[in-house]
Motif scaffolding. Structure first.
Motif, PDB file in Angstrom:
ATOM      1  N   LEU A  54      -8.510 -12.003 -15.397  1.00 39.23           N
ATOM      2  CA  LEU A  54      -7.472 -11.541 -16.317  1.00 39.23           C
ATOM      3  C   LEU A  54      -6.070 -11.818 -15.783  1.00 39.23           C
ATOM      4  N   ALA A  55      -5.879 -11.727 -14.474  1.00 35.53           N
ATOM      5  CA  ALA A  55      -4.558 -11.965 -13.888  1.00 35.53           C
ATOM      6  C   ALA A  55      -4.088 -13.392 -14.152  1.00 35.53           C
ATOM      7  N   ARG A  56      -5.003 -14.298 -14.335  1.00 38.06           N
ATOM      8  CA  ARG A  56      -4.649 -15.701 -14.595  1.00 38.06           C
ATOM      9  C   ARG A  56      -3.936 -15.850 -15.938  1.00 38.06           C
ATOM     10  N   MET A  57      -4.088 -14.855 -16.815  1.00 38.88           N
ATOM     11  CA  MET A  57      -3.445 -14.912 -18.127  1.00 38.88           C
ATOM     12  C   MET A  57      -2.094 -14.208 -18.133  1.00 38.88           C
ATOM     13  N   MET A  76       2.196 -12.141 -26.126  1.00 40.44           N
ATOM     14  CA  MET A  76       0.974 -11.699 -25.458  1.00 40.44           C
ATOM     15  C   MET A  76      -0.277 -12.306 -26.102  1.00 40.44           C
ATOM     16  N   ASP A  77      -0.242 -12.541 -27.393  1.00 42.56           N
ATOM     17  CA  ASP A  77      -1.395 -13.178 -28.029  1.00 42.56           C
ATOM     18  C   ASP A  77      -1.575 -14.604 -27.523  1.00 42.56           C
ATOM     19  N   GLU A  78      -0.460 -15.284 -27.298  1.00 43.18           N
ATOM     20  CA  GLU A  78      -0.536 -16.625 -26.714  1.00 43.18           C
ATOM     21  C   GLU A  78      -1.110 -16.546 -25.296  1.00 43.18           C
ATOM     22  N   MET A  79      -0.658 -15.553 -24.534  1.00 45.84           N
ATOM     23  CA  MET A  79      -1.176 -15.364 -23.180  1.00 45.84           C
ATOM     24  C   MET A  79      -2.683 -15.106 -23.217  1.00 45.84           C
ATOM     25  N   VAL A  86      -8.986 -20.550 -18.816  1.00 44.16           N
ATOM     26  CA  VAL A  86      -9.399 -19.919 -17.568  1.00 44.16           C
ATOM     27  C   VAL A  86     -10.901 -20.049 -17.362  1.00 44.16           C
ATOM     28  N   VAL A  87     -11.685 -19.836 -18.411  1.00 43.37           N
ATOM     29  CA  VAL A  87     -13.143 -19.867 -18.240  1.00 43.37           C
ATOM     30  C   VAL A  87     -13.680 -21.275 -18.012  1.00 43.37           C
ATOM     31  N   ASP A  93     -11.804 -21.457  -7.838  1.00 39.79           N
ATOM     32  CA  ASP A  93     -10.405 -21.529  -8.238  1.00 39.79           C
ATOM     33  C   ASP A  93      -9.724 -20.161  -8.254  1.00 39.79           C
ATOM     34  N   LEU A  94     -10.487 -19.092  -8.430  1.00 41.38           N
ATOM     35  CA  LEU A  94      -9.891 -17.764  -8.599  1.00 41.38           C
ATOM     36  C   LEU A  94     -10.383 -16.702  -7.618  1.00 41.38           C
ATOM     37  N   MET A  95     -11.467 -16.966  -6.912  1.00 36.99           N
ATOM     38  CA  MET A  95     -12.073 -15.922  -6.080  1.00 36.99           C
ATOM     39  C   MET A  95     -11.158 -15.514  -4.931  1.00 36.99           C
TER      40      MET A  95
END
Length: 159
Positions: A54-57, A76-79, A86-87, A93-95
């Protein structure tokens, strides 16, 4: 009481090259907030958590500075739409690399204090670096509750 007395041993884990789509599907389907990341031998190499995804958004500082009005003006909807991007990433990449863990022979209050200090709800249990289980704050609390309530009930029945 030691961690090995209360830890869960049936732990779901993922590899660093696992797709985030697979990971977030597991998280949502099984209501898991995070998963240990292991290498091919089963050694703990990190953690992937919902907060990492979620932080990636979230808007970056650069995003906020580029938009007049700052956070209030960010769409925020764009975010939220960034989730599709992200998926497509991999766990690596995120761990969080080099995850904090505990051992089976650690006292449960020591494990709980590590979790509290780092604001974790659960912590991987490793033996020689290999993932062998997981223990949660709830596991610790239930164990302490059982020991203390059993003693209190036994004391009442003795009287």
């Amino acid at each position: 009481m030691l961690v090995k007395d209360i830890m869960g041993c049936n732990v779901r884990s993922v590899k660093a090259d696992t797709s985030l789509l697979e990971v977030v599907s597991l998280m949502c389907l099984y209501r898991i907030s995070g998963l240990p990341v292991v290498d091919d031998e089963g050694k703990l190499v990190g953690i992937i958590a919902e907060k990492d995804v979620l932080a990636r958004m979230f808007p970056s500082l650069e995003d906020l500075m580029a938009v007049e009005g700052g956070l209030a003006s960010v769409d925020m909807d764009e975010m939220m739409g960034r989730y599709k991007e992200v998926v497509r990433l991999k766990v690596s990449d995120l761990m969080t690399k080099g995850a904090i863990s505990t051992t089976p022979d650690t006292h449960i209050l020591r494990a709980a204090s590590v979790m509290a200090r780092h604001k974790f709800r659960r912590i991987p249990v490793t033996d020689g670096g290999y993932l062998v289980g997981v223990v949660s704050m709830g596991d610790v609390h239930k164990a302490i509750f059982k020991v203390n309530i059993a003693e209190a009930v036994a004391a009442v029945h003795v009287v």
